[in-house]
Scaffold this active site. Structure first.
Site, PDB file in Angstrom:
ATOM      1  N   CYS A  31      -2.311   2.695   8.879  1.00 27.59           N
ATOM      2  CA  CYS A  31      -3.449   3.146   8.225  1.00 27.59           C
ATOM      3  C   CYS A  31      -3.265   4.779   7.996  1.00 27.59           C
ATOM      4  O   CYS A  31      -4.055   5.378   7.537  1.00 27.59           O
ATOM      5  CB  CYS A  31      -4.636   2.976   9.016  1.00 27.59           C
ATOM      6  N   HIS A  64     -12.280   2.271   3.182  1.00 26.85           N
ATOM      7  CA  HIS A  64     -11.163   2.449   3.979  1.00 26.85           C
ATOM      8  C   HIS A  64      -9.946   1.553   3.394  1.00 26.85           C
ATOM      9  O   HIS A  64      -9.572   0.586   3.802  1.00 26.85           O
ATOM     10  CB  HIS A  64     -11.223   2.124   5.538  1.00 26.85           C
TER      11      HIS A  64
END
Ligand code: ZN
Lengths: 383, 130
Positions: free
Chosen positions: A83, A330
């Site tokens: 991420c 996200h």
């Protein structure tokens, strides 16, 4: 190393973008950033993406993106740090310009998560495959274990966790690019579907398609372009054990603390000098622990600070004015770049309803896995 | 998960084999080639004590496809009595019985079936000491 600026930004809206392919998402964001900067070429690019191979079956994406950006021939590399991939892409562009090897470099991030993959499985590949995921642990599960440890050690409450989500949705409501532009209340969070006890659906960032890009350039180029630009005052990174269980304190994220220490030192600032921050709230507990690691509050005090409004717009230090990962969305690889975009907009004074008055110094904190990597940038407004 | 990848980890999964640093005593589970505490590269193989304490845990309600049929199930971080840490499912109890600090034994159980061929994969799980 010479000084480096960000001269252009561009992103797609974040959401379930069924009509957009991986390559087109990237090209749209990249072209928007190139147009925003007003440059006629780039010298190279870095693209952050976590797992295009598992999400859409496509690797070798840097060349694909250069091709579909209409720039075959330009040097391009894919960077991966789960991420934190997007933040690392920005950092690589920073180094290329700082070293003098390149003048104008594009840093982008992209992820296409809604093309039918088992998202929970793909995300869990950022954990230790043989010693965490093998036992059925999911990503929400890892952060749930951090939350449980934090609750046990400091008395953090379920209400305080919910208040992180409430605040971020309050901000995301004002962001036209956000995936979930709606306000929510504490009760809705606390009554949402259980995902990994104590984390519920509305403690978790969503599954998102999207892309973001920035143009990183030398100060010489930035001044010649005669458009608003910001200076990269610090680019710092740290790693930690991939497996959560290997860490001495399960209620902490040491990579964040290490990266922050390096970033503050590089920029020559203390946390109280920062006007606005974008932090990696992949889960509500993450925002709390990150606040503590960044030095905004003492350990164990982040929950109470959030509930008291310290990090709201208009509070002492607004955190996640964009809506954060929680409300904005996200798309894993794009997140770190999108954080930088929000801070650039704040420092340009162009954040609209989300504007923090007189923002001069901003910070982005982007993290991979359960904290196995963390990259932090500190940006400064140039008038 | 292809068979060699599973088979390679059998000493750890079936017998809790760890590497003990010959210099500082750090217990590496799984074994490593270099000690993260002191940098030493020489280890002796030891078996972890199959008992320990729950440091944190969660109950997973949304799992990846391989575990979807088993939800809800509990997973925790366990510190063994000799000081190694690992992640394991906590089984044979109601989720409400699990607490940080409770004592567990590590036992051999089936973890999952591999793909459509249904190859069985075993490993350690934690059960509460009663
Ligand atoms: Zn050692």
């Amino acid at each position: 190393m010479r000084e480096v600026a960000i001269v252009g930004i561009g992103m797609t809206p974040f959401g379930e973008l069924w009509q957009d392919s991986l390559r087109n998402l990237f090209a749209k964001a990249a072209l928007a950033a190139i147009d925003d900067a007003g440059v006629d070429h780039i010298d190279g690019m870095y693209i952050g993406a976590m797992s295009t191979g598992l999400f859409v079956g496509q690797e070798h994406i840097a060349s694909l993106m250069a091709d579909y950006l209409g720039m075959p021939g330009v040097p391009a590399a894919h960077v991966e740090s789960a991420c934190a991939s997007g933040g690392i892409a920005v950092r690589q562009a920073f180094f290329e310009v700082a070293s003098g090897a390149g003048e104008i470099i594009l840093a982008g991030g992209v992820e296409k998560m809604n093309d039918g993959a088992d998202t929970t499985y793909v995300l869990a590949t950022a954990a230790d495959q043989e010693y965490e995921a093998f036992h059925g642990v999911t990503f929400p599960g890892l952060y749930a274990m951090i939350a449980r440890a934090h609750i046990h050690k400091y008395g953090t409450t379920r209400e305080q966790l919910a208040d992180v989500a409430v605040k971020n949705h309050e901000n995301g409501f004002k962001n036209p690019n956000a995936q979930f532009r709606m306000k929510i209340d504490r009760e809705t969070v606390m009554n949402s579907t259980m995902v990994a006890d104590p984390l519920r659906l509305l403690d978790c960032s969503p599954v998102t398609d999207g892309a973001a890009a920035v143009i990183v350039a030398s100060m010489d180029v930035a001044k010649k372009l005669a458009r608003p630009y910001v200076k990269i005052k610090a680019s710092a990174m740290a790693t930690d054990s991939l497996a959560l269980h290997s860490r001495k304190d399960l209620a902490a994220l040491p990579a964040v603390q290490k990266a922050a220490e390096r970033a503050y030192k590089q920029a020559g600032v203390t946390p109280d000098k920062i006007d606005v921050m974008e932090v990696h709230d992949c889960f509500t507990i993450a925002e709390l622990v990150v606040m503590e690691e960044l030095g905004l509050v003492e350990r164990g005090k982040a929950g109470a600070a959030v509930s008291a409004g310290m990090t709201r717009l208009g509070g002492k230090i607004p955190v996640n004015t964009s809506g954060g990962l929680k409300s904005k969305g996200h798309p894993v690889g794009a997140t770190g770049v999108a954080q930088v975009i929000e801070i650039v907009e704040q420092l340009r004074g162009a954040a609209g309803d989300r504007q923090v008055a007189n923002a001069g110094l901003g910070l982005t904190q982007n993290m991979g896995g359960s904290g196995g990597s963390c990259v932090i940038h500190i940006l400064e407004a140039m008038s | 998960m292809i068979v060699p990848r599973y088979t390679r980890e059998i000493p750890q999964r079936y017998r809790l084999e760890a590497g003990k640093c010959k210099k500082c005593g750090y217990l590496a589970f799984p074994p490593r080639v270099v000690c993260p505490e002191c940098g030493n590269r020489r280890f002796v193989t030891v078996r972890l004590k199959p008992a320990g304490t729950i440091l944190t845990y969660t109950v997973i309600h949304v799992a990846e496809d391989n575990f979807a049929a088993e939800t809800p199930f509990a997973v925790g971080v366990v510190e063994t009595d000799d000081g190694a840490r690992l992640t394991a499912q906590i089984v044979d109890c109601k989720p409400e019985e699990i607490e940080i600090g409770k004592r567990v034994n590590l036992i051999l159980r089936r973890i999952r079936k591999e793909g459509h061929a249904g190859i069985l994969q075993y490993g350690y799980k934690a059960v509460l000491q009663r």
